[in-house]
Design a protein around this motif. Structure first.
Motif, PDB file in Angstrom:
ATOM      1  N   SER A 289       0.928  -1.230   0.032  1.00 10.74           N
ATOM      2  CA  SER A 289      -0.040  -0.055   0.083  1.00 10.74           C
ATOM      3  C   SER A 289       0.972   1.195   0.079  1.00 10.74           C
ATOM      4  CB  SER A 289      -0.875  -0.144   1.422  1.00 10.74           C
ATOM      5  OG  SER A 289      -1.695   1.405   1.342  1.00 10.74           O
ATOM      6  N   LYS A 290       0.595   2.035  -1.034  1.00 14.49           N
ATOM      7  CA  LYS A 290       1.551   3.495  -0.928  1.00 14.49           C
ATOM      8  C   LYS A 290       0.432   4.672  -0.707  1.00 14.49           C
ATOM      9  CE  LYS A 290       5.079   1.721  -3.421  1.00 14.49           C
ATOM     10  NZ  LYS A 290       5.210   0.383  -2.711  1.00 14.49           N
ATOM     11  N   VAL A 291      -0.587   4.274  -0.058  1.00 17.81           N
ATOM     12  CA  VAL A 291      -1.638   5.312   0.123  1.00 17.81           C
ATOM     13  C   VAL A 291      -1.045   6.321   1.237  1.00 17.81           C
ATOM     14  CG1 VAL A 291      -3.801   5.994   1.162  1.00 17.81           C
ATOM     15  CG2 VAL A 291      -3.642   3.903  -0.487  1.00 17.81           C
ATOM     16  N   GLY A 292      -0.283   5.728   2.384  1.00 14.24           N
ATOM     17  CA  GLY A 292       0.206   6.699   3.335  1.00 14.24           C
ATOM     18  C   GLY A 292       1.482   7.434   2.745  1.00 14.24           C
ATOM     19  N   THR A 293       2.322   7.025   1.624  1.00 12.39           N
ATOM     20  CA  THR A 293       3.188   7.639   1.021  1.00 12.39           C
ATOM     21  C   THR A 293       2.752   8.854   0.334  1.00 12.39           C
ATOM     22  OG1 THR A 293       4.628   5.814   1.019  1.00 12.39           O
ATOM     23  CG2 THR A 293       5.236   7.322  -0.569  1.00 12.39           C
ATOM     24  N   TRP A 294       1.648   8.738  -0.455  1.00 15.00           N
ATOM     25  CA  TRP A 294       1.281   9.483  -1.421  1.00 15.00           C
ATOM     26  C   TRP A 294       0.605  10.996  -0.451  1.00 15.00           C
ATOM     27  CZ3 TRP A 294       2.835  10.567  -5.813  1.00 15.00           C
ATOM     28  CH2 TRP A 294       3.360   9.720  -6.510  1.00 15.00           C
ATOM     29  N   ILE A 295      -0.219  10.306   0.665  1.00 10.58           N
ATOM     30  CA  ILE A 295      -0.687  11.479   1.503  1.00 10.58           C
ATOM     31  C   ILE A 295       0.424  12.334   1.987  1.00 10.58           C
ATOM     32  CG2 ILE A 295      -1.752  11.756   3.683  1.00 10.58           C
ATOM     33  CD1 ILE A 295      -3.528   9.342   3.149  1.00 10.58           C
ATOM     34  N   SER A 296       1.501  11.583   2.509  1.00 10.90           N
ATOM     35  CA  SER A 296       2.734  12.397   2.906  1.00 10.90           C
ATOM     36  C   SER A 296       3.219  13.322   1.851  1.00 10.90           C
ATOM     37  CB  SER A 296       3.745  11.348   3.296  1.00 10.90           C
ATOM     38  OG  SER A 296       3.293  10.633   4.488  1.00 10.90           O
ATOM     39  N   VAL A 297       3.334  12.923   0.710  1.00 11.25           N
ATOM     40  CA  VAL A 297       3.846  13.802  -0.291  1.00 11.25           C
ATOM     41  C   VAL A 297       2.994  14.680  -0.667  1.00 11.25           C
ATOM     42  CG1 VAL A 297       4.515  13.563  -3.015  1.00 11.25           C
ATOM     43  CG2 VAL A 297       5.262  11.824  -1.281  1.00 11.25           C
TER      44      VAL A 297
ATOM     45  N   VAL B 173       2.215  22.176   1.483  1.00  7.17           N
ATOM     46  CA  VAL B 173       3.108  23.146   2.312  1.00  7.17           C
ATOM     47  C   VAL B 173       4.048  23.999   1.551  1.00  7.17           C
ATOM     48  CG1 VAL B 173       4.798  23.236   4.253  1.00  7.17           C
ATOM     49  CG2 VAL B 173       2.627  22.050   4.612  1.00  7.17           C
ATOM     50  N   ILE B 174       4.949  23.282   0.720  1.00  5.77           N
ATOM     51  CA  ILE B 174       5.841  24.027  -0.262  1.00  5.77           C
ATOM     52  C   ILE B 174       5.008  25.071  -1.013  1.00  5.77           C
ATOM     53  CG2 ILE B 174       7.373  23.579  -2.151  1.00  5.77           C
ATOM     54  CD1 ILE B 174       8.082  21.090  -0.650  1.00  5.77           C
ATOM     55  N   LEU B 175       3.832  24.750  -1.640  1.00  9.85           N
ATOM     56  CA  LEU B 175       3.207  25.429  -2.674  1.00  9.85           C
ATOM     57  C   LEU B 175       2.537  27.017  -1.802  1.00  9.85           C
ATOM     58  CD1 LEU B 175       2.440  25.416  -5.562  1.00  9.85           C
ATOM     59  CD2 LEU B 175       0.368  24.369  -4.831  1.00  9.85           C
TER      60      LEU B 175
ATOM     61  N   TYR C  88       5.340  29.246  -1.042  1.00  9.85           N
ATOM     62  CA  TYR C  88       5.833  29.940  -2.405  1.00  9.85           C
ATOM     63  C   TYR C  88       4.678  30.920  -2.522  1.00  9.85           C
ATOM     64  CZ  TYR C  88       6.367  31.366  -7.228  1.00  9.85           C
ATOM     65  OH  TYR C  88       6.611  32.000  -8.165  1.00  9.85           O
ATOM     66  N   PHE C  89       3.556  30.622  -2.292  1.00  8.69           N
ATOM     67  CA  PHE C  89       2.461  31.755  -2.702  1.00  8.69           C
ATOM     68  C   PHE C  89       2.599  32.817  -1.639  1.00  8.69           C
ATOM     69  CE2 PHE C  89       0.242  28.616  -5.282  1.00  8.69           C
ATOM     70  CZ  PHE C  89       0.271  29.353  -6.431  1.00  8.69           C
ATOM     71  N   ILE C  90       2.751  32.459  -0.354  1.00  9.97           N
ATOM     72  CA  ILE C  90       2.831  33.481   0.693  1.00  9.97           C
ATOM     73  C   ILE C  90       4.170  34.361   0.563  1.00  9.97           C
ATOM     74  CG2 ILE C  90       3.309  33.846   3.343  1.00  9.97           C
ATOM     75  CD1 ILE C  90       1.833  31.032   3.696  1.00  9.97           C
TER      76      ILE C  90
END
Length: 55
Positions: A25-33, A39-41, A44-46
């Motif tokens: 299962s990669k669901v947890g990985t994709w949620i973390s990514v 947060v990065i986006l 950047y906008f702020i």
């Protein structure tokens, strides 16, 4: 635990392979990514908004 019997060693190795293969299962990985990307986006906008307000 060290098994001296070859059959016991093979059984232990099979159990280790089964446990490792159950983690597909990669669901947890994709949620973390996704959270890190959001947060990065947002950062950047702020920062861009603060820069444009300064100019």
């Amino acid at each position: 635990m060290k098994a001296t019997d070859r059959k016991a060693q093979a059984e232990i190795q099979d159990e280790i392979v089964e446990v490792a293969s159950d983690d597909n299962s990669k669901v947890g990985t994709w949620i973390s990514v996704g959270v890190v990307g959001a947060v990065i986006l947002a950062t950047y906008f702020i920062l861009f908004g603060l820069y444009m307000a300064r100019v």
